[in-house]
Motif scaffolding. Sequence first.
Motif, PDB file in Angstrom:
ATOM      1  N   GLU A  89     -18.615  -5.985 -36.850  1.00  0.00           N
ATOM      2  CA  GLU A  89     -19.705  -6.885 -36.626  1.00  0.00           C
ATOM      3  C   GLU A  89     -20.378  -7.042 -37.885  1.00  0.00           C
ATOM      4  O   GLU A  89     -19.798  -7.754 -38.841  1.00  0.00           O
ATOM      5  N   TYR A  90     -21.741  -6.481 -38.078  1.00  0.00           N
ATOM      6  CA  TYR A  90     -22.092  -6.803 -39.175  1.00  0.00           C
ATOM      7  C   TYR A  90     -22.419  -5.568 -40.081  1.00  0.00           C
ATOM      8  O   TYR A  90     -22.878  -5.948 -41.044  1.00  0.00           O
ATOM      9  N   LEU A  91     -21.633  -4.578 -39.910  1.00  0.00           N
ATOM     10  CA  LEU A  91     -21.602  -3.335 -40.858  1.00  0.00           C
ATOM     11  C   LEU A  91     -20.258  -3.517 -41.456  1.00  0.00           C
ATOM     12  O   LEU A  91     -19.185  -3.597 -40.979  1.00  0.00           O
ATOM     13  N   GLN A  92     -20.325  -3.231 -42.829  1.00  0.00           N
ATOM     14  CA  GLN A  92     -19.356  -3.213 -43.773  1.00  0.00           C
ATOM     15  C   GLN A  92     -19.067  -1.427 -44.170  1.00  0.00           C
ATOM     16  O   GLN A  92     -20.140  -0.842 -44.699  1.00  0.00           O
ATOM     17  N   PHE A  93     -17.938  -1.068 -43.761  1.00  0.00           N
ATOM     18  CA  PHE A  93     -17.457   0.326 -44.035  1.00  0.00           C
ATOM     19  C   PHE A  93     -16.599   0.418 -45.116  1.00  0.00           C
ATOM     20  O   PHE A  93     -15.678  -0.586 -45.565  1.00  0.00           O
ATOM     21  N   TRP A  94     -16.693   1.501 -45.666  1.00  0.00           N
ATOM     22  CA  TRP A  94     -15.512   1.774 -46.906  1.00  0.00           C
ATOM     23  C   TRP A  94     -15.279   3.264 -46.896  1.00  0.00           C
ATOM     24  O   TRP A  94     -16.110   4.089 -46.674  1.00  0.00           O
ATOM     25  N   GLY A  95     -13.961   3.585 -47.034  1.00  0.00           N
ATOM     26  CA  GLY A  95     -13.568   4.925 -46.846  1.00  0.00           C
ATOM     27  C   GLY A  95     -12.432   5.351 -47.718  1.00  0.00           C
ATOM     28  O   GLY A  95     -11.641   4.548 -48.251  1.00  0.00           O
ATOM     29  N   SER A  96     -12.575   6.532 -48.381  1.00  0.00           N
ATOM     30  CA  SER A  96     -11.530   7.294 -49.212  1.00  0.00           C
ATOM     31  C   SER A  96     -11.466   8.593 -49.017  1.00  0.00           C
ATOM     32  O   SER A  96     -12.562   9.589 -48.721  1.00  0.00           O
ATOM     33  N   PRO A  97     -10.274   9.059 -48.945  1.00  0.00           N
ATOM     34  CA  PRO A  97     -10.199  10.544 -48.708  1.00  0.00           C
ATOM     35  C   PRO A  97     -10.049  11.574 -50.227  1.00  0.00           C
ATOM     36  O   PRO A  97      -9.791  12.752 -50.349  1.00  0.00           O
ATOM     37  N   VAL A  98     -10.205  10.710 -51.427  1.00  0.00           N
ATOM     38  CA  VAL A  98     -10.023  11.347 -52.742  1.00  0.00           C
ATOM     39  C   VAL A  98     -11.099  12.609 -52.736  1.00  0.00           C
ATOM     40  O   VAL A  98     -12.410  12.172 -52.646  1.00  0.00           O
ATOM     41  N   THR A  99     -10.713  13.570 -53.430  1.00  0.00           N
ATOM     42  CA  THR A  99     -11.606  14.727 -53.878  1.00  0.00           C
ATOM     43  C   THR A  99     -11.281  15.142 -55.227  1.00  0.00           C
ATOM     44  O   THR A  99     -10.026  15.036 -55.701  1.00  0.00           O
ATOM     45  N   PRO A 100     -12.091  15.645 -56.051  1.00  0.00           N
ATOM     46  CA  PRO A 100     -11.908  16.270 -57.197  1.00  0.00           C
ATOM     47  C   PRO A 100     -10.736  17.472 -57.148  1.00  0.00           C
ATOM     48  O   PRO A 100     -11.084  18.256 -56.412  1.00  0.00           O
ATOM     49  N   GLY A 101      -9.926  17.329 -57.896  1.00  0.00           N
ATOM     50  CA  GLY A 101      -9.151  19.018 -57.907  1.00  0.00           C
ATOM     51  C   GLY A 101      -7.858  18.658 -58.923  1.00  0.00           C
ATOM     52  O   GLY A 101      -7.626  17.787 -59.576  1.00  0.00           O
ATOM     53  N   ALA A 106      -3.971  17.560 -50.932  1.00  0.00           N
ATOM     54  CA  ALA A 106      -4.000  16.189 -50.728  1.00  0.00           C
ATOM     55  C   ALA A 106      -5.135  15.327 -51.327  1.00  0.00           C
ATOM     56  O   ALA A 106      -6.140  15.683 -51.392  1.00  0.00           O
ATOM     57  N   PHE A 107      -4.571  14.050 -51.841  1.00  0.00           N
ATOM     58  CA  PHE A 107      -5.468  13.084 -52.323  1.00  0.00           C
ATOM     59  C   PHE A 107      -6.333  13.455 -53.690  1.00  0.00           C
ATOM     60  O   PHE A 107      -7.612  13.485 -53.786  1.00  0.00           O
ATOM     61  N   ASN A 108      -5.968  14.614 -54.413  1.00  0.00           N
ATOM     62  CA  ASN A 108      -6.787  15.395 -55.593  1.00  0.00           C
ATOM     63  C   ASN A 108      -6.513  14.232 -56.526  1.00  0.00           C
ATOM     64  O   ASN A 108      -5.556  13.909 -57.081  1.00  0.00           O
ATOM     65  N   GLU A 109      -7.621  14.331 -57.313  1.00  0.00           N
ATOM     66  CA  GLU A 109      -7.769  13.397 -58.641  1.00  0.00           C
ATOM     67  C   GLU A 109      -8.674  14.284 -59.641  1.00  0.00           C
ATOM     68  O   GLU A 109      -9.607  15.064 -59.266  1.00  0.00           O
ATOM     69  N   GLU A 110      -8.265  14.201 -61.137  1.00  0.00           N
ATOM     70  CA  GLU A 110      -9.101  14.746 -61.974  1.00  0.00           C
ATOM     71  C   GLU A 110     -10.446  14.165 -62.121  1.00  0.00           C
ATOM     72  O   GLU A 110     -10.723  12.976 -62.116  1.00  0.00           O
ATOM     73  N   ARG A 111     -11.336  15.061 -62.360  1.00  0.00           N
ATOM     74  CA  ARG A 111     -12.708  14.393 -62.798  1.00  0.00           C
ATOM     75  C   ARG A 111     -12.809  13.567 -63.811  1.00  0.00           C
ATOM     76  O   ARG A 111     -11.898  13.502 -64.592  1.00  0.00           O
ATOM     77  N   GLY A 112     -13.713  12.959 -63.907  1.00  0.00           N
ATOM     78  CA  GLY A 112     -14.043  12.027 -64.900  1.00  0.00           C
ATOM     79  C   GLY A 112     -13.240  10.404 -64.540  1.00  0.00           C
ATOM     80  O   GLY A 112     -13.202  10.124 -63.577  1.00  0.00           O
TER      81      GLY A 112
END
Length: 205
Positions: A89-101, A106-112
């Motif tokens: 409807e009128y709402l925009q959602f955005w989602g991400s599983p990424v976490t620092p690690g 799963a879905f780990n990425e280095e900080r920075g």
Amino acid sequence: MRLVCLADTHNKHHDMVIPDGDILIHAGDCTDGGSKHETEDFLKWMESQMHPVKILVPGNHDFYFEKQENLENLPLSIHTLINQSLIIEYLQFWGSPVTPGDGHWAFNEERGKSIRKYWDKIPEHTNILITHSPPYGLMDDIEKGMKLGCEELKKAVERVQPDYHLFGHVHYSAGLARIKNTTYYNLSQLDERGRIMHSPAIINI
């Protein structure tokens, strides 16, 4: 519109009391080991819920969702957001599983710089941001006092200023806070010992 929001159920979804609503949102760690069996059980459960719209953002335990061939066979009734938008409807959602690690989860990425490229994708007009990771310094403390949130995510949220930022990951710091134009929810259902300690959050928009 009534949003029912939760995270970090770690295979205990069958024991949860889920209120009625228009949109059911899970912000990650629906499983504990990320196996096919665990994931299929959770997806079957989520499909069975009566909410007309269902949104899932995986977490660092949810290894099943890292493989493209698995994503191609997910239920169409569940919107699985992996660094992408959804408009209801009128709402925009955005989602991400990424976490620092360090890559052990799963879905780990280095900080920075490495993790920043994901948060740069968040659209400017996002109403509801769903990430598994908390922003740094906000409901991200573990019991020993260490903060696990993401510094780059904090900067992105301050830039975008969504109406709501939903996340989980840090069980010890479940709760909500309002800062400027954004309401933040740490939706963790379990405590650090894996006990169900919280109920899903209800957001009426």
